[in-house]
Design a protein around this motif. Structure first.
Motif, mmCIF file in Angstrom:
data_model
loop_
_atom_site.group_PDB
_atom_site.id
_atom_site.type_symbol
_atom_site.label_atom_id
_atom_site.label_comp_id
_atom_site.label_asym_id
_atom_site.label_seq_id
_atom_site.Cartn_x
_atom_site.Cartn_y
_atom_site.Cartn_z
ATOM 1 N N GLN A 173 -6.071 56.236 -18.587
ATOM 2 C CA GLN A 173 -6.547 55.408 -17.480
ATOM 3 C C GLN A 173 -5.446 54.774 -16.635
ATOM 4 O OE1 GLN A 173 -9.468 52.517 -18.811
ATOM 5 N NE2 GLN A 173 -10.326 53.918 -20.335
ATOM 6 N N TYR A 174 -4.172 55.074 -16.905
ATOM 7 C CA TYR A 174 -3.102 54.371 -16.191
ATOM 8 C C TYR A 174 -3.148 54.609 -14.689
ATOM 9 C CZ TYR A 174 -0.462 58.766 -15.901
ATOM 10 O OH TYR A 174 -0.057 60.054 -15.622
ATOM 11 N N GLN A 175 -3.760 55.722 -14.252
ATOM 12 C CA GLN A 175 -3.864 55.983 -12.816
ATOM 13 C C GLN A 175 -4.970 55.150 -12.172
ATOM 14 O OE1 GLN A 175 -4.403 60.227 -12.614
ATOM 15 N NE2 GLN A 175 -2.230 60.657 -12.800
ATOM 16 N N ASN A 176 -5.857 54.602 -12.982
ATOM 17 C CA ASN A 176 -6.985 53.846 -12.445
ATOM 18 C C ASN A 176 -6.781 52.336 -12.521
ATOM 19 O OD1 ASN A 176 -8.430 56.270 -12.012
ATOM 20 N ND2 ASN A 176 -9.074 56.279 -14.154
ATOM 21 N N THR A 177 -6.144 51.861 -13.568
ATOM 22 C CA THR A 177 -5.898 50.426 -13.691
ATOM 23 C C THR A 177 -4.510 50.178 -14.257
ATOM 24 O OG1 THR A 177 -6.662 48.356 -14.676
ATOM 25 C CG2 THR A 177 -6.953 50.352 -15.994
ATOM 26 N N HIS A 178 -3.870 49.123 -13.742
ATOM 27 C CA HIS A 178 -2.520 48.763 -14.186
ATOM 28 C C HIS A 178 -2.515 47.421 -14.905
ATOM 29 C CE1 HIS A 178 -1.240 51.030 -10.235
ATOM 30 N NE2 HIS A 178 -1.809 51.830 -11.126
ATOM 31 N N GLU A 179 -3.685 46.836 -15.113
ATOM 32 C CA GLU A 179 -3.764 45.471 -15.597
ATOM 33 C C GLU A 179 -3.952 45.394 -17.104
ATOM 34 O OE1 GLU A 179 -3.069 43.005 -13.614
ATOM 35 O OE2 GLU A 179 -2.859 44.456 -11.983
ATOM 36 N N VAL A 180 -3.101 44.611 -17.759
ATOM 37 C CA VAL A 180 -3.215 44.402 -19.197
ATOM 38 C C VAL A 180 -4.577 43.803 -19.531
ATOM 39 C CG1 VAL A 180 -2.268 43.175 -21.193
ATOM 40 C CG2 VAL A 180 -0.722 44.109 -19.448
ATOM 41 N N ALA A 181 -5.035 42.877 -18.711
ATOM 42 C CA ALA A 181 -6.308 42.203 -18.976
ATOM 43 C C ALA A 181 -7.471 43.177 -19.026
ATOM 44 C CB ALA A 181 -6.554 41.130 -17.912
ATOM 45 N N GLU A 182 -7.441 44.195 -18.180
ATOM 46 C CA GLU A 182 -8.525 45.178 -18.154
ATOM 47 C C GLU A 182 -8.551 45.989 -19.446
ATOM 48 O OE1 GLU A 182 -11.719 47.422 -17.355
ATOM 49 O OE2 GLU A 182 -11.060 45.624 -16.259
ATOM 50 N N PHE A 183 -7.374 46.396 -19.927
ATOM 51 C CA PHE A 183 -7.320 47.136 -21.191
ATOM 52 C C PHE A 183 -7.749 46.237 -22.352
ATOM 53 C CE2 PHE A 183 -4.296 49.722 -18.667
ATOM 54 C CZ PHE A 183 -4.882 50.973 -18.867
ATOM 55 N N ALA A 184 -7.312 44.995 -22.339
ATOM 56 C CA ALA A 184 -7.683 44.061 -23.407
ATOM 57 C C ALA A 184 -9.201 43.861 -23.436
ATOM 58 C CB ALA A 184 -6.974 42.723 -23.196
ATOM 59 N N LYS A 185 -9.808 43.773 -22.263
ATOM 60 C CA LYS A 185 -11.261 43.601 -22.181
ATOM 61 C C LYS A 185 -11.979 44.786 -22.802
ATOM 62 C CE LYS A 185 -14.982 42.897 -18.807
ATOM 63 N NZ LYS A 185 -15.293 42.756 -17.348
ATOM 64 N N GLN A 186 -11.509 46.005 -22.511
ATOM 65 C CA GLN A 186 -12.128 47.198 -23.086
ATOM 66 C C GLN A 186 -12.013 47.213 -24.606
ATOM 67 O OE1 GLN A 186 -11.495 51.093 -21.126
ATOM 68 N NE2 GLN A 186 -10.272 49.980 -19.612
ATOM 69 N N MET A 187 -10.933 46.635 -25.114
ATOM 70 C CA MET A 187 -10.691 46.635 -26.553
ATOM 71 C C MET A 187 -11.332 45.448 -27.262
ATOM 72 S SD MET A 187 -6.673 47.736 -26.331
ATOM 73 C CE MET A 187 -6.366 47.579 -28.096
ATOM 74 N N GLY A 188 -11.851 44.496 -26.481
ATOM 75 C CA GLY A 188 -12.512 43.342 -27.070
ATOM 76 C C GLY A 188 -11.565 42.325 -27.664
ATOM 77 N N LEU A 220 -2.693 52.742 -26.684
ATOM 78 C CA LEU A 220 -1.934 53.887 -26.180
ATOM 79 C C LEU A 220 -2.859 54.980 -25.672
ATOM 80 C CD1 LEU A 220 0.901 54.265 -28.862
ATOM 81 C CD2 LEU A 220 1.018 53.109 -26.644
ATOM 82 N N GLU A 221 -3.946 55.208 -26.378
ATOM 83 C CA GLU A 221 -4.910 56.228 -25.964
ATOM 84 C C GLU A 221 -5.547 55.858 -24.628
ATOM 85 O OE1 GLU A 221 -7.198 59.713 -26.193
ATOM 86 O OE2 GLU A 221 -5.603 59.080 -27.569
ATOM 87 N N LEU A 222 -5.934 54.586 -24.485
ATOM 88 C CA LEU A 222 -6.543 54.139 -23.231
ATOM 89 C C LEU A 222 -5.562 54.250 -22.066
ATOM 90 C CD1 LEU A 222 -8.500 50.960 -24.420
ATOM 91 C CD2 LEU A 222 -9.495 53.091 -23.578
ATOM 92 N N VAL A 223 -4.309 53.842 -22.290
ATOM 93 C CA VAL A 223 -3.309 53.905 -21.218
ATOM 94 C C VAL A 223 -3.070 55.342 -20.792
ATOM 95 C CG1 VAL A 223 -0.885 53.498 -20.629
ATOM 96 C CG2 VAL A 223 -2.176 51.753 -21.856
#
Length: 287
Positions: free
Chosen positions: A192-207, A186-189
């Motif tokens: 960063q929601y204006q920069n990326t819309h992809e679930v995979a990108e958020f998952a990658k950041q979270m490991g 939730l914090e990342l979204v």
């Protein structure tokens, strides 16, 4: 034809030390201008009548409830609304004074504010929270002293923890690790929601894997990860369409869509109307 209501928006005034507490006794609201929130808000309403509109969603103003409004949101109290209670406004720089142990509470309550906008309270909840708000207000109006801001941040921490415990989203019995990951998402979204819309990108950041992220969002929040990202995008798009004169093309690029057509397709898929139809609706309301 009138222009959209963006001319009637009031931005939050600057608050000293990014923190304030107000005590309202039968406060009447007749000003129909819309407020854009720069500081997070917590309203403790002990008695009330009327309505508040947050972004485009109406909520009844009644006693024994909390209203949470996150920075960036828009709100207005309908004419004739009356309430008694307290309102706390705080910015991120003030919140940083609060101990780290309360950070997760803020993430869940304010990073996905539309899911926690209105929290009903039991009489026991009100009896527990009211003295805390009163004490914080008393501390706020005292003359300045060394470490006053730290003392107020500590009181705010207690209020946030109590609020988070009341909030149903924190009492679903999931393991603490999944809750921690969910709050991180939730914090990342929110950032960063204006920069990326992809679930995979958020998952990658979270490991973690995309599948893991989607599963934990469904368990902890009742919504998929993509639905949460899309919700942030739609909320911001609606605010821009309703309360600004930005062309649809500019809004599309601001939200990182490749083309205005892609944005329009996304908006209509999620709202069943086009961006132009949505904006036109509010223009005609003001005629």
């Amino acid at each position: 034809m009138k222009k959209p209501e963006h001319l009637n928006i009031i931005a939050d005034r600057d608050i000293k030390d990014s923190f304030s507490v107000e005590n309202w006794e039968e406060q009447h609201f007749d000003d129909q201008r819309v407020h854009r929130v720069t500081y997070n808000r917590i309203f403790l309403i002990t008695t009330g009548s009327g309505q508040v509109v947050i972004d485009t969603a109406p909520y009844p103003v009644v006693g024994d409830q909390l209203l949470l409004i996150s920075k960036g949101q828009l709100f207005t109290f309908s004419a004739g609304t009356v309430l008694t209670g307290y309102t706390i406004s705080f910015g991120d720089c003030f919140w940083e004074r609060a101990p780290d142990s309360a950070n997760n509470c803020k993430a869940v309550l304010f990073n996905n504010a539309s899911d926690n906008q209105q929290i009903p309270l039991t009489p026991d909840d009100v009896q527990e929270l009211s003295p805390l708000f009163k004490t914080l207000h008393t501390e706020f109006i005292k003359p300045g002293y060394i470490n006053k801001l730290d003392a107020m941040a500590a009181y705010l921490k207690i209020i946030m923890i109590k609020t988070a415990n009341i909030n149903a989203s924190l009492s679903k019995g999931f393991d603490s690790y999944d809750n921690q990951l969910y709050r991180q998402f939730l914090e990342l979204v929110s950032r960063q929601y204006q920069n990326t819309h992809e679930v995979a990108e958020f998952a990658k950041q979270m490991g973690i894997s995309t599948r893991k992220l989607t599963e934990l969002c469904n368990r902890c929040g009742g919504k998929g990860a993509k639905e949460i990202i899309n919700g942030q995008l739609i909320s911001e798009a609606k605010r821009s369409l309703q309360f600004s004169a930005k062309p649809v093309k500019e809004i599309a690029y601001h939200l990182n869509f490749s083309t205005p057509e892609q944005f329009s397709h996304f908006f209509k898929k999620n709202t069943l109307v086009s961006p132009h139809q949505y904006r036109s609706h509010f223009v005609h309301i003001g005629m």
